[in-house]
Enzyme design. Structure first.
Site, PDB file in Angstrom:
ATOM      1  N   ALA A   6      -5.652   3.141   5.774  1.00  0.00           N
ATOM      2  CA  ALA A   6      -5.501   4.589   5.975  1.00  0.00           C
ATOM      3  C   ALA A   6      -4.126   4.929   6.541  1.00  0.00           C
ATOM      4  O   ALA A   6      -3.502   5.921   6.146  1.00  0.00           O
ATOM      5  CB  ALA A   6      -6.587   5.106   6.914  1.00  0.00           C
ATOM      6  N   ASN A  12       0.841  -1.206   0.000  1.00  0.00           N
ATOM      7  CA  ASN A  12       0.000   0.000   0.000  1.00  0.00           C
ATOM      8  C   ASN A  12       0.876   1.256   0.000  1.00  0.00           C
ATOM      9  O   ASN A  12       0.597   2.219  -0.730  1.00  0.00           O
ATOM     10  CB  ASN A  12      -0.900   0.032   1.245  1.00  0.00           C
ATOM     11  N   ARG A  32      -0.066  -6.583  14.371  1.00  0.00           N
ATOM     12  CA  ARG A  32      -1.205  -7.395  13.931  1.00  0.00           C
ATOM     13  C   ARG A  32      -1.413  -8.519  14.940  1.00  0.00           C
ATOM     14  O   ARG A  32      -0.664  -9.492  14.960  1.00  0.00           O
ATOM     15  CB  ARG A  32      -0.944  -7.975  12.524  1.00  0.00           C
ATOM     16  N   ASP A  68      -1.394   3.355   6.026  1.00  0.00           N
ATOM     17  CA  ASP A  68      -0.389   3.221   4.965  1.00  0.00           C
ATOM     18  C   ASP A  68      -0.450   4.417   4.009  1.00  0.00           C
ATOM     19  O   ASP A  68       0.586   4.900   3.539  1.00  0.00           O
ATOM     20  CB  ASP A  68      -0.615   1.921   4.184  1.00  0.00           C
ATOM     21  N   ASP A  78      -7.799  -1.028   0.094  1.00  0.00           N
ATOM     22  CA  ASP A  78      -6.568  -0.400   0.581  1.00  0.00           C
ATOM     23  C   ASP A  78      -5.985   0.597  -0.411  1.00  0.00           C
ATOM     24  O   ASP A  78      -5.383   1.591  -0.008  1.00  0.00           O
ATOM     25  CB  ASP A  78      -5.510  -1.473   0.844  1.00  0.00           C
TER      26      ASP A  78
END
Ligand code: KDG
Length: 346
Positions: free
Chosen positions: A284, A54, A186, A286, A322
């Protein structure tokens, strides 16, 4: 098992030489077409995702040369990714096609309230097989670049991917290449405790560390869970990472904008743009990173770079997927050109 690098015929010769290199796992992301619980979603839109990809696409759309290092499977989803990145102008000479694992896949819903359900099919994926040999193969590209961008997702993928990230960091540091790390924790990939420990070890020597307040404070050791860390003071959280060896820290504060703190004690903050409706928040951060890196590479002062970053983040949350909202140069420049910049995107 075989792994193939790009052939000369596949290289896009008109691409600018990579100023930025990034690495990680690029995924195909199936996004529910309609809003609602994943278990009720029947139709999905096929998109390309992955935090570093991204950022790469965001930079390419803003006119910066960028190379992506990673692995995809020798399957149709790998082809989707290669075509998409190449079509966006990202240099994929070091995106290896690996026959020994499938391309990673994520499936997610769209929802207005509550945590979004995401399913990963990426254990044992080609992308997770990234290793130090891939970094050695891309060594010249890394050493010639101006900037290496890393994320906290890569070390969670596999021991080999973690070693690849460390090797890339060493090569860049020795070559005087600017280094950034987006913490990107994550929880589906590792525990908060493991993430905090591993990422704290990577902060030292970073020119720039970015993250949400919860991530910065967790890695800075101010709290033991992301939930509690999200209530910390942003300057204190940034200071903790500066003390751990970062030269600058950007704390992404969502609807409150963002704050930059540097090792000299200077703070720059920038308000977020009002967005009429957050359609899809994924990616967002990224987009924000791509905007910040682009303007910083162009020599913009931090307040302008943060402003551009906030504009890119606002555009990203206003569309589904994305990559969809990542602006091209003309769009970003026109939004930045207004008196004091735009306050609302409708
Ligand atoms: O930042 C967006 C990413 O989270 C998404 O594209 C998928 O990279 C991804 C991941 O590993 O969660």
């Amino acid at each position: 098992m075989g792994a193939a690098r790009a052939t000369d015929a596949e290289r896009v010769t008109s691409m600018p030489a990579p100023e930025v290199v990034t690495l990680g796992e690029c995924l195909v992301s199936l996004i529910a077409r309609d809003r609602g619980p994943l278990a009720e979603s029947e139709t999905f839109v096929r998109t390309v995702a992955g935090a570093e990809a991204n950022v790469a696409v965001g930079l390419a759309r803003l006119g910066h040369g960028v190379a992506y290092v990673g692995r995809v499977g020798a399957d149709a989803l790998g082809t989707v990714i290669r075509r998409r990145l190449r079509g966006e102008g990202v240099d994929i000479d070091h995106l290896v096609v690996d026959e020994s694992g499938p391309t990673g896949l994520m499936i997610r819903e769209l929802r207005d309230l509550g945590p979004m359900e995401v399913i990963y099919h990426r254990a044992g994926s080609a992308g997770s097989r990234l290793g130090p040999a891939d970094i050695e193969a891309a060594r010249g590209t890394i050493e010639r670049a101006r900037w290496l961008h890393l994320t906290g997702i890569t070390p969670a993928l596999s021991p080999g991917a973690a070693a690849a990230l460390v090797r890339a960091k060493e090569l860049a540091r020795d070559a005087g290449v600017t280094l950034s790390l987006d913490l990107n924790i994550r929880r589906r990939l590792w525990s908060e405790a493991d993430a905090a420990r591993a990422l704290r070890g990577l902060v030292d020597g970073m020119d720039l560390v970015m993250g949400g307040l919860d991530e910065v404070a967790l890695v800075g050791g101010l709290a033991s869970t992301l939930e509690h860390a999200g209530r910390c003071d942003p300057v204190e959280a940034a200071e903790a990472l500066l003390a751990a060896g970062a030269r600058q820290v950007v704390v992404k504060l969502g609807a409150q904008g963002a704050l930059l703190r540097d090792a000299h004690g200077a703070t720059t903050s920038s308000p977020a743009l009002g967005v009429a409706r957050v359609v899809d928040p994924v990616g967002a951060g990224d987009a924000f990173t791509a905007g910040y890196l682009a303007l910083t590479l162009e020599g913009a002062p931090p307040d302008r770079a943060l402003r551009a970053a906030n504009v890119c983040g606002a555009l990203a949350v206003s569309t589904v997927g994305d990559l969809t909202g990542l602006p091209d140069r003309a769009t970003l420049d026109s939004l930045l050109a207004g008196p004091g910049g735009p306050d609302t995107i409708r």
